[in-house]
Design an enzyme around this catalytic site. Structure first.
Site, PDB file in Angstrom:
ATOM      1  N   ARG A  56       0.850  -1.195   0.000  1.00 18.31           N
ATOM      2  CA  ARG A  56       0.000   0.000   0.000  1.00 18.31           C
ATOM      3  C   ARG A  56       0.885   1.244   0.000  1.00 18.31           C
ATOM      4  O   ARG A  56       2.101   1.156   0.069  1.00 18.31           O
ATOM      5  CB  ARG A  56      -0.919   0.013   1.234  1.00 18.31           C
ATOM      6  CG  ARG A  56      -0.177  -0.021   2.560  1.00 18.31           C
ATOM      7  CD  ARG A  56      -1.141  -0.004   3.730  1.00 18.31           C
ATOM      8  NE  ARG A  56      -0.449  -0.145   5.005  1.00 18.31           N
ATOM      9  CZ  ARG A  56      -1.059  -0.105   6.191  1.00 18.31           C
ATOM     10  NH1 ARG A  56      -2.353   0.074   6.257  1.00 18.31           N
ATOM     11  NH2 ARG A  56      -0.363  -0.244   7.303  1.00 18.31           N
ATOM     12  N   TYR A  64      12.281   6.928  14.698  1.00 18.80           N
ATOM     13  CA  TYR A  64      12.126   7.060  13.254  1.00 18.80           C
ATOM     14  C   TYR A  64      13.236   7.923  12.664  1.00 18.80           C
ATOM     15  O   TYR A  64      13.839   7.582  11.643  1.00 18.80           O
ATOM     16  CB  TYR A  64      10.758   7.670  12.944  1.00 18.80           C
ATOM     17  CG  TYR A  64      10.387   7.657  11.482  1.00 18.80           C
ATOM     18  CD1 TYR A  64       9.982   6.480  10.858  1.00 18.80           C
ATOM     19  CD2 TYR A  64      10.432   8.821  10.723  1.00 18.80           C
ATOM     20  CE1 TYR A  64       9.637   6.459   9.510  1.00 18.80           C
ATOM     21  CE2 TYR A  64      10.079   8.812   9.377  1.00 18.80           C
ATOM     22  CZ  TYR A  64       9.680   7.632   8.781  1.00 18.80           C
ATOM     23  OH  TYR A  64       9.341   7.622   7.451  1.00 18.80           O
ATOM     24  N   ALA A  65      13.528   9.042  13.317  1.00 18.23           N
ATOM     25  CA  ALA A  65      14.601   9.927  12.847  1.00 18.23           C
ATOM     26  C   ALA A  65      15.946   9.206  12.852  1.00 18.23           C
ATOM     27  O   ALA A  65      16.728   9.317  11.896  1.00 18.23           O
ATOM     28  CB  ALA A  65      14.666  11.188  13.706  1.00 18.23           C
ATOM     29  N   ILE A  74       3.499  13.365   2.943  1.00 26.61           N
ATOM     30  CA  ILE A  74       2.835  12.735   1.799  1.00 26.61           C
ATOM     31  C   ILE A  74       1.479  12.191   2.237  1.00 26.61           C
ATOM     32  O   ILE A  74       1.351  11.615   3.325  1.00 26.61           O
ATOM     33  CB  ILE A  74       3.696  11.580   1.234  1.00 26.61           C
ATOM     34  CG1 ILE A  74       5.135  12.064   0.947  1.00 26.61           C
ATOM     35  CG2 ILE A  74       3.053  10.990  -0.005  1.00 26.61           C
ATOM     36  CD1 ILE A  74       5.246  13.153  -0.095  1.00 26.61           C
ATOM     37  N   LYS A 123      16.091   6.717   9.902  1.00 34.72           N
ATOM     38  CA  LYS A 123      16.255   7.336   8.589  1.00 34.72           C
ATOM     39  C   LYS A 123      17.611   8.028   8.456  1.00 34.72           C
ATOM     40  O   LYS A 123      18.185   8.096   7.359  1.00 34.72           O
ATOM     41  CB  LYS A 123      15.112   8.316   8.314  1.00 34.72           C
ATOM     42  CG  LYS A 123      13.749   7.643   8.246  1.00 34.72           C
ATOM     43  CD  LYS A 123      13.714   6.496   7.232  1.00 34.72           C
ATOM     44  CE  LYS A 123      12.352   5.860   7.122  1.00 34.72           C
ATOM     45  NZ  LYS A 123      12.309   4.749   6.141  1.00 34.72           N
ATOM     46  N   VAL A 139      11.060  -8.205   6.214  1.00 37.02           N
ATOM     47  CA  VAL A 139      12.440  -7.817   5.908  1.00 37.02           C
ATOM     48  C   VAL A 139      13.388  -7.998   7.089  1.00 37.02           C
ATOM     49  O   VAL A 139      14.601  -7.970   6.912  1.00 37.02           O
ATOM     50  CB  VAL A 139      12.518  -6.363   5.402  1.00 37.02           C
ATOM     51  CG1 VAL A 139      11.787  -6.212   4.079  1.00 37.02           C
ATOM     52  CG2 VAL A 139      11.991  -5.372   6.448  1.00 37.02           C
TER      53      VAL A 139
END
Length: 246
Positions: free
Chosen positions: A15, A154-155, A187, A158, A63
C-alpha cells in the site's frame, strides 16, 4: 518506457508509496516483485498491476527475517534470472516523546527501518556484484536530516539509512551498482489520511508549495533514479518534500 525489461523488487509494496511505486515501475515496463508482510495487500497490488497489463510476482516477506529475504530473492532469480532494481521501502512508525518511548517502540522501528534495509541490501548485493550492475534505492525521510518531534526512533532509523546509502555508494560503485535514497516530506498516504484535519492543515502549511505530496509523486522519483536517465547519480538523497525544509 524507462524501465523496459528491468526486474525490480519492492518491499513494503502492499500500500501507500510502495504500492504506487510498484505500479509506476510496471507501467514503465518493469517486471515487479511485490513484497510485504500483509498477504492480502500483496495480492491486491499484484492484481492491480496485472489488470493494467503489467507483470508482477507477489511474495509475503518480513524484511527483518533473513530467511524470508533469501527465499524471495531465490524466487526472483529462478523466474527472471536477474535482479536489476531493489527499492527498500518497507518501514513503520511508533511515535512517542523521548521520555515516554519504550524499548519495544525503539526496537521495532530500528529493526524494520534500519536492520531490514541492511539485510535486504546485503543479500541482493551478492547477485548484483556477480552481474556487475544494479540499482539500490532506499526509503529515507526529511525527518532523517532534520528530526521531528516525537520521532526519536524514526529519525534515528532514517538518519542511519542516509549513512548506509552514502557508504554503499562508495563501496559498490566499482561493481556498477548505484545506491540512492528518496526522502519524502509530508505525503498523503493511508497513514496520514487518518490524521485530524487540523494536523493535516499544519503539515500543508509547512511546505512552500502549500500542500501534501502524493504517493505518485514519490513513485516518480524512484522511477527516475531506477532508470538509465540517472546513470551518473549515486550516493544522493533526493528530497521530494514540496520545499518543507528550505
Amino acid at each position: 518506457m524507462r524501465l523496459n525489461g528491468k526486474v525490480a523488487m519492492i518491499t513494503g509494496a502492499g500500500r501507500g508509496i510502495g504500492a504506487a511505486t510498484a505500479k509506476k515501475f510496471a507501467r514503465e515496463g518493469a517486471k515487479v516483485i511485490v513484497c510485504d508482510v500483509r498477504e492480502e495487500e500483496v495480492a491486491k497490488t499484484v492484481a492491480e498491476i496485472q489488470d493494467g497489463g503489467g507483470e508482477a510476482l507477489g511474495s509475503v516477506v518480513d524484511v527483518t527475517q533473513r530467511k524470508d529475504v533469501k527465499n524471495v530473492i531465490n524466487q526472483v532469480i529462478e523466474r527472471f534470472e536477474t535482479l536489476d532494481v531493489v527499492v527498500n521501502n518497507a518501514g513503520i512508525t511508533a511515535d512517542a516523546q523521548l521520555t515516554n518511548m519504550t524499548d519495544a517502540q525503539w526496537d521495532d522501528v530500528i529493526d524494520v527501518n534500519l536492520k531490514g534495509v541492511f539485510i535486504v541490501t546485503q543479500e541482493v548485493t551478492t547477485i548484483m556484484k556477480e552481474q556487475k550492475r544494479g540499482v539500490i534505492l532506499n526509503a529515507s525521510s526529511v525527518v532523517g536530516s532534520y528530526g521531528n518531534f516525537g520521532q526519536t526512533n524514526y529519525a534515528a532509523s532514517k538518519w542511519g539509512v542516509n549513512g548506509m546509502t552514502k557508504t554503499w555508494a562508495k563501496e559498490l560503485g566499482r561493481y556498477n551498482i548505484r545506491v540512492n535514497a528518496v526522502a519524502p516530506g509530508f505525503i498523503l498516504t493511508p497513514m496520514t489520511e487518518k490524521m485530524p484535519e487540523k494536523v493535516l492543515k499544519v503539515m500543508e502549511e509547512k511546505a512552500v508549495l502549500n500542500r501534501l505530496g502524493t504517493v505518485e509523486e514519490v513513485a516518480n522519483g524512484y522511477a527516475f533514479l531506477a532508470s538509465d536517465e540517472a546513470s551518473f547519480i549515486t550516493g544522493t538523497i533526493l528530497a521530494i518534500d514540496g520545499g518543507v525544509v528550505i
